[in-house]
Each structure stands twice: as C-alpha cells, then as structure tokens.
Write a protein that holds these residues in place. Sequence first.
Motif, PDB file in Angstrom:
ATOM      1  N   PHE A  81       0.817  -1.210   0.000  1.00 53.00           N
ATOM      2  CA  PHE A  81       0.000   0.000   0.000  1.00 53.00           C
ATOM      3  C   PHE A  81       0.855   1.267   0.000  1.00 53.00           C
ATOM      4  CE2 PHE A  81      -2.547   3.369   1.935  1.00 53.00           C
ATOM      5  CZ  PHE A  81      -3.671   3.333   1.124  1.00 53.00           C
ATOM      6  N   THR A  82       2.003   1.217   0.680  1.00 52.35           N
ATOM      7  CA  THR A  82       2.896   2.380   0.730  1.00 52.35           C
ATOM      8  C   THR A  82       3.980   2.321  -0.349  1.00 52.35           C
ATOM      9  OG1 THR A  82       4.323   1.303   2.378  1.00 52.35           O
ATOM     10  CG2 THR A  82       2.506   2.668   3.206  1.00 52.35           C
ATOM     11  N   PHE A  83       3.907   1.308  -1.210  1.00 52.85           N
ATOM     12  CA  PHE A  83       4.829   1.178  -2.340  1.00 52.85           C
ATOM     13  C   PHE A  83       6.287   1.211  -1.872  1.00 52.85           C
ATOM     14  CE2 PHE A  83       1.202   3.754  -4.337  1.00 52.85           C
ATOM     15  CZ  PHE A  83       0.428   2.616  -4.564  1.00 52.85           C
ATOM     16  N   ASP A  84       6.554   0.450  -0.844  1.00 51.92           N
ATOM     17  CA  ASP A  84       7.871   0.438  -0.193  1.00 51.92           C
ATOM     18  C   ASP A  84       8.731  -0.666  -0.807  1.00 51.92           C
ATOM     19  OD1 ASP A  84      10.051   0.394   1.474  1.00 51.92           O
ATOM     20  OD2 ASP A  84       8.932  -0.125   3.295  1.00 51.92           O
ATOM     21  N   ASP A  85       9.725  -0.280  -1.587  1.00 51.81           N
ATOM     22  CA  ASP A  85      10.616  -1.270  -2.198  1.00 51.81           C
ATOM     23  C   ASP A  85      11.988  -1.289  -1.537  1.00 51.81           C
ATOM     24  OD1 ASP A  85      11.707   1.075  -3.083  1.00 51.81           O
ATOM     25  OD2 ASP A  85      11.512   0.643  -5.221  1.00 51.81           O
ATOM     26  N   SER A  86      12.054  -0.828  -0.293  1.00 48.57           N
ATOM     27  CA  SER A  86      13.346  -0.756   0.396  1.00 48.57           C
ATOM     28  C   SER A  86      13.790  -2.102   0.936  1.00 48.57           C
ATOM     29  CB  SER A  86      13.268   0.262   1.543  1.00 48.57           C
ATOM     30  OG  SER A  86      12.291  -0.128   2.509  1.00 48.57           O
ATOM     31  N   THR A 159      13.287 -13.110 -23.474  1.00 47.25           N
ATOM     32  CA  THR A 159      14.346 -13.225 -22.468  1.00 47.25           C
ATOM     33  C   THR A 159      13.857 -12.929 -21.056  1.00 47.25           C
ATOM     34  OG1 THR A 159      15.010 -10.931 -22.947  1.00 47.25           O
ATOM     35  CG2 THR A 159      16.201 -12.693 -24.098  1.00 47.25           C
ATOM     36  N   ASP A 160      12.676 -12.358 -20.901  1.00 47.15           N
ATOM     37  CA  ASP A 160      12.146 -12.074 -19.567  1.00 47.15           C
ATOM     38  C   ASP A 160      11.830 -13.369 -18.830  1.00 47.15           C
ATOM     39  OD1 ASP A 160      12.244  -9.317 -19.877  1.00 47.15           O
ATOM     40  OD2 ASP A 160      10.196  -9.184 -20.655  1.00 47.15           O
ATOM     41  N   GLY A 161      12.249 -13.430 -17.564  1.00 48.38           N
ATOM     42  CA  GLY A 161      11.955 -14.609 -16.764  1.00 48.38           C
ATOM     43  C   GLY A 161      10.466 -14.773 -16.540  1.00 48.38           C
ATOM     44  N   ARG A 447       9.640  -2.556  -9.477  1.00 49.00           N
ATOM     45  CA  ARG A 447       9.770  -4.007  -9.333  1.00 49.00           C
ATOM     46  C   ARG A 447       8.634  -4.593  -8.501  1.00 49.00           C
ATOM     47  NH1 ARG A 447      14.811  -4.790  -5.031  1.00 49.00           N
ATOM     48  NH2 ARG A 447      13.606  -4.402  -3.114  1.00 49.00           N
ATOM     49  N   LEU A 448       7.911  -3.746  -7.777  1.00 52.14           N
ATOM     50  CA  LEU A 448       6.829  -4.246  -6.947  1.00 52.14           C
ATOM     51  C   LEU A 448       5.739  -4.931  -7.766  1.00 52.14           C
ATOM     52  CD1 LEU A 448       6.373  -1.306  -4.387  1.00 52.14           C
ATOM     53  CD2 LEU A 448       7.504  -3.503  -4.001  1.00 52.14           C
ATOM     54  N   TYR A 449       5.612  -4.561  -9.044  1.00 51.70           N
ATOM     55  CA  TYR A 449       4.603  -5.183  -9.897  1.00 51.70           C
ATOM     56  C   TYR A 449       4.893  -6.655 -10.176  1.00 51.70           C
ATOM     57  CZ  TYR A 449       2.078  -0.889 -11.154  1.00 51.70           C
ATOM     58  OH  TYR A 449       1.289   0.254 -11.139  1.00 51.70           O
ATOM     59  N   ASN A 467      12.167 -13.209 -10.410  1.00 55.38           N
ATOM     60  CA  ASN A 467      12.218 -12.373 -11.607  1.00 55.38           C
ATOM     61  C   ASN A 467      12.485 -10.908 -11.262  1.00 55.38           C
ATOM     62  OD1 ASN A 467      11.688 -14.417 -13.545  1.00 55.38           O
ATOM     63  ND2 ASN A 467       9.528 -14.405 -12.964  1.00 55.38           N
ATOM     64  N   THR A 468      12.855 -10.642 -10.007  1.00 57.02           N
ATOM     65  CA  THR A 468      13.263  -9.306  -9.562  1.00 57.02           C
ATOM     66  C   THR A 468      14.679  -9.404  -9.021  1.00 57.02           C
ATOM     67  OG1 THR A 468      12.509  -9.544  -7.282  1.00 57.02           O
ATOM     68  CG2 THR A 468      10.881  -8.838  -8.901  1.00 57.02           C
ATOM     69  N   ASN A 469      15.223  -8.246  -8.609  1.00 53.59           N
ATOM     70  CA  ASN A 469      16.589  -8.207  -8.075  1.00 53.59           C
ATOM     71  C   ASN A 469      16.617  -8.274  -6.551  1.00 53.59           C
ATOM     72  OD1 ASN A 469      15.493  -5.737  -7.474  1.00 53.59           O
ATOM     73  ND2 ASN A 469      17.156  -4.517  -8.361  1.00 53.59           N
ATOM     74  N   GLU A 470      15.524  -8.746  -5.933  1.00 52.36           N
ATOM     75  CA  GLU A 470      15.505  -8.855  -4.480  1.00 52.36           C
ATOM     76  C   GLU A 470      16.356 -10.029  -4.023  1.00 52.36           C
ATOM     77  OE1 GLU A 470      11.186  -7.992  -3.026  1.00 52.36           O
ATOM     78  OE2 GLU A 470      11.101  -8.339  -5.188  1.00 52.36           O
ATOM     79  N   THR A 471      16.878  -9.922  -2.808  1.00 51.55           N
ATOM     80  CA  THR A 471      17.744 -10.968  -2.270  1.00 51.55           C
ATOM     81  C   THR A 471      16.916 -12.109  -1.711  1.00 51.55           C
ATOM     82  OG1 THR A 471      17.811  -9.844  -0.134  1.00 51.55           O
ATOM     83  CG2 THR A 471      19.561  -9.330  -1.708  1.00 51.55           C
ATOM     84  N   LEU A 472      17.487 -13.298  -1.791  1.00 52.49           N
ATOM     85  CA  LEU A 472      16.815 -14.478  -1.233  1.00 52.49           C
ATOM     86  C   LEU A 472      17.090 -14.571   0.248  1.00 52.49           C
ATOM     87  CD1 LEU A 472      17.652 -17.122  -4.001  1.00 52.49           C
ATOM     88  CD2 LEU A 472      15.523 -15.877  -3.675  1.00 52.49           C
ATOM     89  N   PRO A 473      16.133 -15.111   1.028  1.00 51.50           N
ATOM     90  CA  PRO A 473      16.326 -15.232   2.471  1.00 51.50           C
ATOM     91  C   PRO A 473      17.027 -16.521   2.877  1.00 51.50           C
ATOM     92  CG  PRO A 473      14.101 -15.846   1.913  1.00 51.50           C
ATOM     93  CD  PRO A 473      14.769 -15.467   0.620  1.00 51.50           C
ATOM     94  N   PHE A 474      17.645 -17.205   1.925  1.00 50.75           N
ATOM     95  CA  PHE A 474      18.336 -18.466   2.242  1.00 50.75           C
ATOM     96  C   PHE A 474      19.570 -18.594   1.361  1.00 50.75           C
ATOM     97  CE2 PHE A 474      15.031 -19.258  -0.891  1.00 50.75           C
ATOM     98  CZ  PHE A 474      15.673 -19.958  -1.876  1.00 50.75           C
TER      99      PHE A 474
END
Length: 474
Positions: A81-86, A159-161, A447-449, A467-474
């Motif tokens: 809702f706050t569009f927080d991609d941090s 080429t898009d994942g 990237r939130l989309y 399919n985003t550049n976010e880090t994995l938690p493992f």
Amino acid sequence: MKKYSYIVTILLAVLVSGCEKYTDVVPTGSIVVETAEDYYKLVSLPNRAYPINNFQYLVDDQWIRESYVIGQRKSIDIINFTFDDSDARTNLLSGSSFYNQTYSYINRWNTVISLVDGSKGEDNIKQLAKAEAKIYRAFDHFMLVNVYAKAYDPATAATDGGICIMDKYDLEAKPIKSTVAQVYDFIQKDIEDALPYLQKVTVDPYHPSLAFAYGLKAKIHLFKHEFSLAKEAAQKSLSYNNTIYDLVAYSKLGGPSTLPVLAGENQEVLSFMYMTGYTEMSFAYTCILSPELVKLFGANDARFNLFMNTTSTSLLDPGAGTAYFSVNYTKFFYPTVGMKTTEVYLMLAECYAREGSLSEAMGIINQLRAKRILSGITTLPVPGTIKGTMNIIIEERRKELLLGFHRFFDLKRLNNEPDYAKTVTHTFPIVNKTVPQVTYSLSPNSRLYIIPFPSGAMKLNPNLRLNTNETLPF
C-alpha cells in the motif's frame, strides 16, 4: 478394451506453510476414476479461488483502513500500500495460497489430460474432457505468469523470466523456469488444441464454454499486442454469448433487495472463479474501493448505487470517501476473477480503438453504458484521438471489472506503453490527523509489480528463482 482404473486425489486443500513443496497439496480425499465421464466430471470444480492478498494494494482501485497501517508492524499489505521497495519482500512471502492453489488446479487438469485416454468410455467425452482441462490449464498459467513475471513485452518477452510450466501430473517435479514468451506460447497452444472440441452450452457453469474459451483467446492476444487476432477472437466469443445484464432495468425492479440474482442466473458471466470462494461477497468489506475509484463512478452508475456501501462506521473510515461491495452473494452473485461478456465487449472496444475505428469503439462503450448509467449522460461523444478513446475504455474497465486481478493486470500491461503508463499514488492517511500525511508513489517500472515466488517453493526447486533483483532469504 482393457480396463484401467486410477485412484485420483482430489486437490481441494493446499499447504500454506513455509515448508511447501513446489506444488505441494494436502489431500482431503480420493475417489476411484475409471471412465471418461468420471474424468469429465473432474473438470467441474466449484469454489475455485485465486487469493489476491500478495498484491491486493498494488493498484489505484483498492484502499486500506487506516488502523491497519498506522502503528502496525510492516507487513506485505503495508509494503504494497505504501509502495515500499526498500526491503526484500521474500522475507515476508515464505508461502503463497495463490501460488499453491493455482498449481494444484493445474495438477488437476494435468491428471485429466494425462490419464483420460486410458479410461473406458466414448472418445468424444475423452476429447471434451481434455479440451476443457487444457482451457483451464491455459487460464491458470496465464494467471501465474501475470503475477510473478513482467507483463508481456514483444521486445523482451523472449528473455524475460517467466514461471515454471507444468504440462504433466507430477507432484515431485522440479521444472526449469520458462521465459514469458515460452509461457504464452504454451498457453496459446493449449487454447488452439482445445477449441475444436468445446461446447457452446455446457452441462454446468463450471465447465468452460466456447464463449469463455474464445474470450480467453482474445485476452491472450490483447496482452501480446496482437490486436487484430484479439478482435477476431472477441467477435467469435460474442457470437456465442453477447448478453449484457441490464442493471438499469434491474434497478427499476428494486435491485437485489427485491429480486435476488444467484450464481448461474446472470447470463453475462462466462466463468465462475473467485478471490476467496463462492461466498466472498459476504466478506467484501475486506476489499475497500479507493476514493479515486469512488469518484470515477459518479452519482448515477448502477454498478455503484446498487451494490456499494459508503456510510458504514464499523467497516470503513468515515470521511475517507471509500466504499465496499455490501450485497450478500445470495442477493446478487458477483464474480471477481473469471470472465464476463462485458470484458469481451471492452476488449473488442480496445481493439477497435487501437486500429483507429473510434466510432465503433465508442459504440460498444455506449452500448454498455446504456445498461449501467441510471440517469444523466449515457451516450458519450466520440473523442478525436485514439488516446482519448483508450482513456475512456480504461476507465470503463475499472468500473466494470471490479476487484480480483483485472486492474493489477491492466496496470502492468499498460505501463509498457508511454501513452497509458500511470504513476499510482496513495495520499495517506485521509482521516487521522495524529500522524503526518504522506503521498506514496508507484512508478510504472517498479519491481513491486512483479511478485516474488514464495521462498518455500524456491528452496525446494533450485530451478525456480526470482524475476526481480531482491535478495533471497536463504
């Protein structure tokens, strides 16, 4: 003929914990399936649900109550809702009911497709069962790729994942991730393979009809920017069912308080699928319409006036200008995820607009408005530009295709086009004056989309990655 019989697990419940398998399910029962008719009956699955809770607020049409945000610990709802991609959303998405349930449905369709030929019974029933299962398998892959990947872009789709394609029944599979283009190719092949064997009229509303199948075909072409093919498919769909339920006449008859319309009685509905289940409109206060959308309806729209509550002090923030669908499903059955004839009409209008046939496009819009607008201006003039006409069509889509996935998918696909890309904003809070008001913005290329795959699924399938550049938690 040699007799075959199979024990087929009924996939009605899904595992929602962090230790989910790639397509893990909790079986709740099993039946012996040995005839073509048995497999055909498996295609009919009432109460099919596609939860939107992983991305519900990444749109301009839904709102959230202020007490659910102010002073609360960060959650996926607050992030969206706050569009927080941090932060990496993967830390909050260990599991996903949407992901699990959609792949469990695909396993059901794959069971039919893989095994029905070995059953006893008429060949035409086997062909029909396979065709219907393929249409639903196409629909489910479409849902998945539009949640977890970029919208189809002809320049980059190869080429898009994308997502993992499941084309056979195998709960232990660890398939590789396909590209967006490959997923769409798979979807289109399933649709084309199925079309020759489908029926105009089905035995119950939970089997896919020709009108639904051609409507889905039109939608795939539309999302791929194949507008001529989308137009042709939409016209074909409407040749089987062109009903528009007249809400203006319905309002004059007294509306839902006087004349209930139950599931199956509204002939403009082409498929019955839900966000949560058959009774979800009894809990529609969990899907609050935004002030922006409320204003878009205006004062004379039957879609709003018949069904929406704007005054509840217990379910809305008074003074926020929001609303929710307040009519019980036993009074008026409103589908949120499947297709309606009106969506097909709107796709056809868009195809006309994009080819420059603006009068034809507006003719469709005004045909729809004649059965939606209670008073005042019903017939809109033809704009002088494609963009002006498209803007009207996009607004009508927002009002006609409420809740579910429609607006989320539309924002994603239209954001690929500069003329229709939109920066969504939420100015929040509106009512509470004890905290500063902030305007949050969601850029068209955010990237939130693209929703992250649940981390539990990625742990178990090393071929499945974000399919985003976010880090994995493992």
